[in-house]
Design an enzyme around this catalytic site. Sequence first.
Site, PDB file in Angstrom:
ATOM      1  CG  HIS A  88       5.528  26.344  62.445  1.00 37.70           C
ATOM      2  ND1 HIS A  88       5.092  27.625  62.175  1.00 37.70           N
ATOM      3  CD2 HIS A  88       5.303  26.123  63.774  1.00 37.70           C
ATOM      4  CE1 HIS A  88       4.607  28.157  63.296  1.00 37.70           C
ATOM      5  NE2 HIS A  88       4.731  27.269  64.277  1.00 37.70           N
ATOM      6  CG  ASP A 103      30.323  44.381  37.341  1.00 40.67           C
ATOM      7  OD1 ASP A 103      29.413  43.528  37.397  1.00 40.67           O
ATOM      8  OD2 ASP A 103      30.653  45.095  38.306  1.00 40.67           O
TER       9      ASP A 103
HETATM   10  P1  FAD Z   1      35.351  42.642  39.312  1.00 39.80           P
HETATM   11  O1  FAD Z   1      34.926  42.072  40.603  1.00 39.80           O
HETATM   12  O2  FAD Z   1      35.318  44.114  39.138  1.00 39.80           O
HETATM   13  O3  FAD Z   1      36.801  42.089  39.023  1.00 39.80           O
HETATM   14  C1  FAD Z   1      37.538  42.499  37.918  1.00 39.80           C
HETATM   15  C2  FAD Z   1      38.993  42.258  38.184  1.00 39.80           C
HETATM   16  O4  FAD Z   1      39.732  42.482  36.993  1.00 39.80           O
HETATM   17  C3  FAD Z   1      39.581  43.216  39.225  1.00 39.80           C
HETATM   18  O5  FAD Z   1      40.160  42.493  40.271  1.00 39.80           O
HETATM   19  C4  FAD Z   1      40.605  44.039  38.460  1.00 39.80           C
HETATM   20  O6  FAD Z   1      41.730  44.371  39.242  1.00 39.80           O
HETATM   21  C5  FAD Z   1      40.963  43.086  37.329  1.00 39.80           C
HETATM   22  N1  FAD Z   1      41.464  43.747  36.125  1.00 39.80           N
HETATM   23  C6  FAD Z   1      40.906  44.784  35.454  1.00 39.80           C
HETATM   24  N2  FAD Z   1      41.640  45.092  34.376  1.00 39.80           N
HETATM   25  C7  FAD Z   1      42.679  44.230  34.347  1.00 39.80           C
HETATM   26  C8  FAD Z   1      43.783  44.027  33.465  1.00 39.80           C
HETATM   27  N3  FAD Z   1      43.942  44.775  32.372  1.00 39.80           N
HETATM   28  N4  FAD Z   1      44.662  43.054  33.761  1.00 39.80           N
HETATM   29  C9  FAD Z   1      44.507  42.274  34.863  1.00 39.80           C
HETATM   30  N5  FAD Z   1      43.496  42.432  35.725  1.00 39.80           N
HETATM   31  C10 FAD Z   1      42.579  43.377  35.467  1.00 39.80           C
HETATM   32  N6  FAD Z   1      27.172  42.480  43.816  1.00 39.80           N
HETATM   33  C11 FAD Z   1      26.372  41.553  44.367  1.00 39.80           C
HETATM   34  O7  FAD Z   1      25.997  40.598  43.689  1.00 39.80           O
HETATM   35  N7  FAD Z   1      25.981  41.618  45.674  1.00 39.80           N
HETATM   36  C12 FAD Z   1      26.359  42.650  46.463  1.00 39.80           C
HETATM   37  O8  FAD Z   1      25.991  42.693  47.627  1.00 39.80           O
HETATM   38  C13 FAD Z   1      27.201  43.652  45.927  1.00 39.80           C
HETATM   39  N8  FAD Z   1      27.623  44.669  46.680  1.00 39.80           N
HETATM   40  C14 FAD Z   1      28.459  45.612  46.147  1.00 39.80           C
HETATM   41  C15 FAD Z   1      28.871  46.661  46.942  1.00 39.80           C
HETATM   42  C16 FAD Z   1      29.720  47.620  46.424  1.00 39.80           C
HETATM   43  C17 FAD Z   1      30.170  48.747  47.310  1.00 39.80           C
HETATM   44  C18 FAD Z   1      30.183  47.511  45.080  1.00 39.80           C
HETATM   45  C19 FAD Z   1      31.132  48.526  44.515  1.00 39.80           C
HETATM   46  C20 FAD Z   1      29.774  46.476  44.281  1.00 39.80           C
HETATM   47  C21 FAD Z   1      28.886  45.516  44.812  1.00 39.80           C
HETATM   48  N9  FAD Z   1      28.431  44.455  44.023  1.00 39.80           N
HETATM   49  C22 FAD Z   1      27.590  43.528  44.571  1.00 39.80           C
HETATM   50  C23 FAD Z   1      28.796  44.326  42.607  1.00 39.80           C
HETATM   51  C24 FAD Z   1      29.894  43.286  42.452  1.00 39.80           C
HETATM   52  O9  FAD Z   1      31.008  43.652  43.233  1.00 39.80           O
HETATM   53  C25 FAD Z   1      30.293  43.196  40.980  1.00 39.80           C
HETATM   54  O10 FAD Z   1      29.137  42.937  40.217  1.00 39.80           O
HETATM   55  C26 FAD Z   1      31.279  42.067  40.763  1.00 39.80           C
HETATM   56  O11 FAD Z   1      32.452  42.289  41.507  1.00 39.80           O
HETATM   57  C27 FAD Z   1      31.625  41.947  39.277  1.00 39.80           C
HETATM   58  O12 FAD Z   1      32.507  40.910  39.115  1.00 39.80           O
HETATM   59  P2  FAD Z   1      33.528  40.866  37.885  1.00 39.80           P
HETATM   60  O13 FAD Z   1      34.250  39.582  38.027  1.00 39.80           O
HETATM   61  O14 FAD Z   1      32.806  41.139  36.637  1.00 39.80           O
HETATM   62  O15 FAD Z   1      34.515  42.085  38.096  1.00 39.80           O
END
Ligand code: FAD
Length: 521
Positions: free
Chosen positions: A499, A367
């Site tokens: 099927h 993200d």
């Molecule tokens: P994240 O999952 O956001 O993880 C980032 C991590 O980094 C976090 O744990 C945070 O604590 C940590 N962090 C941040 N800064 C620091 C730092 N400085 N030091 C140490 N740690 C840090 N996606 C789907 O594909 N399917 C779905 O059904 C879906 N449903 C969703 C429903 C909701 C309500 C929400 C909010 C999101 C949903 N998503 C879904 C989106 C999905 O959750 C995100 O796309 C995904 O979590 C992104 O993954 P990521 O690893 O990039 O980041």
Amino acid sequence: MDRRKVKKTDGDINSSVVIDRPATRLMPPFVPGGQPGVAEGPLISEQVEAMMAQMNTPDADVIVIGAGPGGYVAAIRAAQLGGKVVIIEKDALGGVCLNRGCIPTKAMLSSAEAFDLIARRNSEFGVNVSGEVTLDYPKVLDRRDKVVKQLVGGVGFLMKKYNVRVITGTAKLISANTVEVTLPDGKTEKVTARSIIIATGSEAVKLPVPGLEGDNVWDSDGALAATEVPKRLLVIGGGAIGIEWGYMFRKFGSEVTIVEMMDQILPLTDSEIANDLKKILDKMGIRILLGSMASKVEHKKGAEVVTVITGDSEQQIEADKVLVAVGRSSVSAGLGLGEIGVKTEKGRITVDDRMRTSVAGVYAIGDVVGGMLLAHKASEEGVIAAENCMGRDSKMSYKSVPAAVYTTPEVATVGMNEEQLKEQGIEYKVGRFQFRANGKSLGIGEREGYVKFLADPKYGEILGCHILGPHATDLIQEVVIAMDSEATIEVIGRAIHGHPTLSEVVKEAALDVNGESIHKG
Ligand code: FAD
């Protein structure tokens, strides 16, 4: 030189690693200043070199910052390729996806479906229920939390399995190779690595609307934390997250209004699919206001009164809770990016197709780099970044990233939609097939929706597939694989589908592109 493998541990079982080191039996012990008659010139210099090399050896091959589906998958992949990996997470393993996103919401949606089936649709299936069917919301939350706990535990298990050292703390980059971690007790620790992968994810965007604050105003995390089903819920934002929450609370019994600025819900989805889902949500009693904006919120007599503007008209809508779901922004502040020269644009880290940032050795995924904010996209970018850190040359492709919405019927899409094809002047043919003509759909009582294929008229290339229907989120996967392997629409149409299965609708829609559907009436 004769070399052998020596197991080195630095006190943490997770950080044990096999390293290549010169065989000590061939060398005399090194004493600063030398030992006359024992040490020989070349051996001492070799030893010094080895010691210096060891002193300069970073703590790890790869440091991953953030243990969401991007970060933890990157850590595993780097470890699979022989890397010594450290992952730093300030909160819980699994990130937003496992703890506050995909998983808890889908567990709750399953409870909503079960409630709907037993309370409202039981007689349709010939099941008599005596007495009132009621919802035990604390149990819904308890079940959800158990699912989350199990999956988060699973990530912890995988970190151990792959000898990934997990550090709990907040990370900040000091250089392209060094990360400073602020530990929970306030102390700091510096960790070094050859490469760093930033996977810090995203957070809910706040809307600058007057009055949008207080306990009755939720973002998605606030909705998860709620211990009761609100009587009246107003959702601002008709994207995937807003629609899923609105749909879920409607099934739990709330009166739901969804306010969406654009002229369709799920603004990036094929408009035919989005509009047909809206009709289904309308029938469920969800009030959806398109082309509308919440302009202010007032707290009056225990209720939130939201002023909603639609074109020239203005109305006040009362709600007990207001849920803001207008998008998510990258978590990139405070990471020290500017100081070391990592470029960002509107907070999103800029990367190339190998997930490299503007600083050599620093990668970013998930993200925090923007694009489709989806867990599986984050994970695949994690794999690409990890492979590049470990010396491979892997490139990310976004051609076939599926996207989904977990309403009933579900929505799943991959590739281009009709609006995009028209905009880009790309010729296409459409094939459609309805679930109501499918045996399994009727059997399971899920007859709404259809599969829609968009394909190149000359070569049969699959340009996009859009499904509104039961288990759409699973069905889309056959199309993803077909697109990845450049299989044509004819390949799906000719493939034998079991099927009775829902996948027969995919086959029939593929055949329909060339007017060859067998069962289309
Ligand atoms: P994240 O999952 O956001 O993880 C980032 C991590 O980094 C976090 O744990 C945070 O604590 C940590 N962090 C941040 N800064 C620091 C730092 N400085 N030091 C140490 N740690 C840090 N996606 C789907 O594909 N399917 C779905 O059904 C879906 N449903 C969703 C429903 C909701 C309500 C929400 C909010 C999101 C949903 N998503 C879904 C989106 C999905 O959750 C995100 O796309 C995904 O979590 C992104 O993954 P990521 O690893 O990039 O980041």
